[in-house]
Design a protein around this motif. Structure first.
Motif, PDB file in Angstrom:
ATOM      1  N   VAL A 308      -6.809  15.206   1.093  1.00 41.37           N
ATOM      2  CA  VAL A 308      -5.795  14.212   1.452  1.00 41.37           C
ATOM      3  C   VAL A 308      -5.778  13.958   2.958  1.00 41.37           C
ATOM      4  N   THR A 309      -6.093  14.969   3.745  1.00 38.41           N
ATOM      5  CA  THR A 309      -6.092  14.788   5.203  1.00 38.41           C
ATOM      6  C   THR A 309      -7.039  13.657   5.595  1.00 38.41           C
ATOM      7  N   ASP A 409       1.274  20.810  15.370  1.00 36.86           N
ATOM      8  CA  ASP A 409       1.077  21.617  14.162  1.00 36.86           C
ATOM      9  C   ASP A 409       1.790  20.870  13.034  1.00 36.86           C
ATOM     10  N   THR A 414      -0.770  17.571  -0.124  1.00 33.62           N
ATOM     11  CA  THR A 414      -1.335  16.446  -0.866  1.00 33.62           C
ATOM     12  C   THR A 414      -0.190  15.628  -1.480  1.00 33.62           C
ATOM     13  N   THR A 496       8.539  22.658  -2.615  1.00 41.44           N
ATOM     14  CA  THR A 496       7.213  22.557  -1.988  1.00 41.44           C
ATOM     15  C   THR A 496       6.243  23.644  -2.431  1.00 41.44           C
ATOM     16  N   ASN A 519      -4.581  29.801  -0.025  1.00 42.67           N
ATOM     17  CA  ASN A 519      -5.025  28.804   0.931  1.00 42.67           C
ATOM     18  C   ASN A 519      -6.300  29.320   1.601  1.00 42.67           C
ATOM     19  N   GLY A 522      -7.781  26.432   4.635  1.00 43.65           N
ATOM     20  CA  GLY A 522      -6.962  25.224   4.623  1.00 43.65           C
ATOM     21  C   GLY A 522      -7.073  24.425   3.338  1.00 43.65           C
TER      22      GLY A 522
HETATM   23  C1  WT7 Z   1      -0.358  23.477   1.604  1.00 46.08           C
HETATM   24  C2  WT7 Z   1      -0.764  22.098   1.182  1.00 46.08           C
HETATM   25  C3  WT7 Z   1      -1.698  18.857   4.200  1.00 46.08           C
HETATM   26  C4  WT7 Z   1      -3.107  18.651   4.282  1.00 46.08           C
HETATM   27  C5  WT7 Z   1      -3.965  19.825   4.094  1.00 46.08           C
HETATM   28  C6  WT7 Z   1      -3.566  20.749   2.976  1.00 46.08           C
HETATM   29  C7  WT7 Z   1      -0.244  24.612   3.633  1.00 46.08           C
HETATM   30  C8  WT7 Z   1      -0.507  22.702   5.238  1.00 46.08           C
HETATM   31  C9  WT7 Z   1       0.338  23.534   7.061  1.00 46.08           C
HETATM   32  C10 WT7 Z   1       0.838  23.875   8.358  1.00 46.08           C
HETATM   33  C11 WT7 Z   1       1.499  25.941   7.482  1.00 46.08           C
HETATM   34  C12 WT7 Z   1       0.456  24.486   6.040  1.00 46.08           C
HETATM   35  C13 WT7 Z   1       1.068  24.774   2.898  1.00 46.08           C
HETATM   36  C14 WT7 Z   1       1.097  23.578   1.962  1.00 46.08           C
HETATM   37  N1  WT7 Z   1      -0.090  23.946   4.922  1.00 46.08           N
HETATM   38  N2  WT7 Z   1      -0.262  22.449   6.537  1.00 46.08           N
HETATM   39  N3  WT7 Z   1       0.753  23.040   9.395  1.00 46.08           N
HETATM   40  N4  WT7 Z   1       1.412  25.086   8.515  1.00 46.08           N
HETATM   41  N5  WT7 Z   1       1.042  25.689   6.256  1.00 46.08           N
HETATM   42  O1  WT7 Z   1      -3.049  20.063   1.878  1.00 46.08           O
HETATM   43  O2  WT7 Z   1      -4.264  21.218   0.035  1.00 46.08           O
HETATM   44  O3  WT7 Z   1      -2.140  19.942  -0.407  1.00 46.08           O
HETATM   45  O4  WT7 Z   1      -2.125  22.125   0.817  1.00 46.08           O
HETATM   46  O5  WT7 Z   1      -1.072  23.826   2.788  1.00 46.08           O
HETATM   47  O6  WT7 Z   1       1.054  25.961   2.177  1.00 46.08           O
HETATM   48  O7  WT7 Z   1       1.890  23.766   0.829  1.00 46.08           O
HETATM   49  P1  WT7 Z   1      -2.916  20.804   0.505  1.00 46.08           P
END
Ligand code: WT7
Length: 645
Positions: A308-309, A409, A414, A496, A519, A522
């Protein structure tokens, strides 16, 4: 440096930023007290074929559950990213494409050129029978055609489903079948870090398991050998002579724009659905707010459009705002750890948006790779995907950014479409490791296990109380699962899945997932997904997967595997099982550690006690807590003895 170390807004940013502290407070207040007029106002950022008169219309309650934004508005998303810029900045570079090999030439596309390529691609898709509402699976490397294909779908009102190039045939097939796409756009091969990825061959293998697939459009990228089947067509063969004019189909704000699959805590990946008006507005709004984006800034989100990023911050946000966006085919540390900074210098990147896992990997290589580059163009740094550890934060700030560039930060998911919590460069003092404060329009709460609202400094589960335009609208094909997953834990609130702490200054500190999602670098991986892959193997009786700390990836994957009676767990089977998961899902799902377990720790009712498995994986075996409810406490000693260090 402690958690309380504060980095005030820099003088440079204080002078030039669009929004200062008072501005943020006022905007937050306005968005909260009168969201209707706030969002109708914000909607002016976009060009509508029919201007909306209604902002949010939603209820998170079980009885009347619905989420709609700008429901009487009409627009075309691609026209917002392209056509409306043609008069003012048609000759400005829209996309700078940086190839994998540092010896190959970058390519640049002006808004006018990008418009033409997207129109051509859209006409090709039309000729292949794609119409509004159809799903189109895109399995492409990070080449310009990926941007053309995505925007071509948007131009036609077709729904794109981008599948990350690192996913396996099995995973592709599942995604094709789930959203019912009849067409896949792929390339002969992908190229990353000097290696090739057999994308077309993967699609061929997927096709065998996706009977609904009728057509595969193949973009020639590396020129590698591929086998063409009757369902396959070369893009360059059918695109020759095709018109570069293509009307943009006007769609309702709530018509689907894309589906993107993401791992959950249970079962198969969910197709997260985003719609057209609200999502695009959120992409444009957050891109401008979080990065104080100004005309002329070169913006580089070093992600892949398979996540999604990439959707929001390589394509939709920057292009909606008329930015110059960098799209990079390769890896940040290839051929060496200088590459990312060389690209910054070469293209005079103003804002770099990357992930903590990348920073940790680069940090390990030493500062020389960084300091031998100039980086004076860098004014802003972004971090996304996982909590950033203060050490990586400090390195990013001091070494990479030379102490000049604030770190944004950005916390989001997604599901949220775009950034929800982040500092603003001119408004927010930074605390390393904190995503700081919600953007105007984002209303957060921390709740305890029972749903009790926590106020003041507290730690709990993070929920969002009001809808926002970028919110996902459903799980493709399973609206009930959408409700169950996000709205049933805490009545009337979006959950969330993250734990979070709020400090005395109202700063949010994300502590990580509180569900069975890990995770990895990322990227989200559902433990259940890895477990399902493992138990498909003929020798596996049962599997339990947990996260473990990993110094580069953030979290690694630790798998406990119980084999069928009579099967011995030797090193061959160990390697075979890791390769098996890699094959079933993709390289990112490969267990870092795999332990054969004679049995798993279960309660008397048969529930696996993951808490204990996590502790053992972490190596924290001295404090396993209460094991008295286990059916067979002896299992734990065996697991501790067999732990993979
Ligand atoms: C999960 C979402 C958002 C785009 C990349 C990931 C973690 C995401 C941060 C941040 C701490 C974060 C969370 C969230 N997360 N950004 N800046 N600080 N945790 O997207 O694959 O949908 O994952 O990523 O746990 O729930 P995703």
């Amino acid at each position: 440096m402690t958690e309380q170390t504060i980095f005030p807004v820099t003088n440079a940013w204080a002078k030039q930023a669009r929004i200062d502290r008072a501005g943020y407070d006022a905007m937050y207040e306005a968005a909260t007290t009168n969201p209707g007029s706030f969002w109708l106002d914000q909607a002016q950022r976009l060009t509508w074929t029919k201007m909306p008169t209604i902002a949010g219309d939603w209820s998170f309650g079980k009885k009347d559950f619905h989420i709609k934004w700008f429901e009487d508005g009409e627009l075309n998303v691609a026209a917002n990213c392209l056509d409306r810029h043609l008069d003012s900045r048609g000759d400005q570079i829209a996309i700078i494409w940086e190839p994998d090999s540092p010896d190959a030439e970058p390519r640049r596309f002006t808004y006018r050129e990008l418009h033409a390529e997207v129109c051509r691609f859209a006409n090709v898709l039309t000729a292949q029978g794609v119409v509004k509402g159809d799903r189109v699976t895109i399995y492409l490397p990070m080449i310009p055609e990926a941007a053309f294909a995505v925007l071509a779908c948007a131009r036609l009102g077709a729904v794109h489903s981008v599948v990350f190039g690192g996913f396996s045939p099995e995973a592709i097939a599942g995604r094709i079948e789930d959203c019912g796409s009849k067409i896949v756009i792929t390339a002969d091969e992908g190229r990353r870090g000097g290696k090739t990825i057999p994308l077309k061959a993967n699609v061929d293998a997927a096709a065998a398991r996706a009977p609904g697939l009728e057509r595969v459009v193949v973009v020639q990228s590396t020129g590698g050998d591929v086998t063409m089947h009757p369902r396959d067509v070369w893009y360059h063969e059918i695109a020759g002579g095709v018109s570069v004019d293509c009307p943009a189909v006007s769609v309702n704000a709530e018509d689907p724009l894309f589906v993107l699959y993401t791992s959950g805590s249970t079962g198969k990946p969910k197709g997260v659905l985003h719609t057209s008006g609200g999502y695009l507005l959120w992409a444009a709004y957050t891109h401008e707010m979080a990065f104080d984006y100004r005309a002329g800034d070169v913006f580089w989100c070093a992600a892949d459009i398979g996540w999604v990023t990439g959707h929001t911050y390589i394509l939709y946000g920057p292009l909606a705002n008329g930015a110059t966006t960098v799209m990079y085919e390769g890896l940040p540390n290839w051929p060496d750890a200088s590459r990312i900074w060389q690209i910054v210098d070469h293209h005079q990147v103003h804002t770099l948006f990357t992930a903590p896992t990348v920073l940790r990997a680069l940090m390990k290589e030493g500062d020389d790779y960084v300091t031998r580059t100039d980086r004076s163009s860098l004014k802003l740094l972004g971090s996304v995907g996982e909590p950033i550890n203060p050490e990586a934060w400090r390195w990013y700030h001091d070494v990479a950014g030379g102490g000049r560039a604030p770190i944004i930060d950005a916390w989001w998911q997604t599901e949220t479409g775009g950034i929800m919590i982040c500092p603003l460069p001119g408004a927010t003092a930074l605390k390393p490791g904190s995503a700081t404060k919600p953007l105007p329009g984002v209303t957060l709460q921390l709740v305890d296990e029972k749903g009790g609202v926590l106020t003041g400094p507290a730690e709990g589960n993070l929920v969002v109380t009001h809808s926002w335009p970028g919110q996902m609208r459903t799980v493709w094909g399973d609206h009930e699962r959408f409700f169950q997953t996000y709205f049933s834990t805490y009545e009337g609130k979006y959950f969330t899945g993250d734990g979070c702490r709020c400090d005395g200054d109202g700063y949010y500190w994300i502590t990580g997932r509180v569900d069975d999602v890990i995770n990895v670098s990322g990227h989200r991986m559902g433990t259940a997904e890895v477990e399902s892959a493992l138990v498909l193997h003929k020798h596996v009786a049962e599997a339990a997967v947990v996260g473990m700390p990993h110094d580069v990836k953030g979290q690694g994957i630790y798998a406990y595997v119980t084999l069928n009676d009579g099967v011995e767990g030797g090193s061959d089977l160990h390697d075979e099982l890791r390769a098996w998961v890699r094959n079933e899902i993709g390289p990112i799902a490969t267990p870092d550690k795999l332990q054969f377990a004679p049995a798993l720790p279960k309660t008397r009712s048969g529930k696996i006690m993951r808490r204990i498995l996590r502790k053992i994986a972490e190596g924290d075996t001295s404090s396993l807590g209460d094991t008295s409810t286990l059916a067979d406490p002896g299992v734990v000693d065996e697991l501790v003895a067999g732990r993979i260090a």
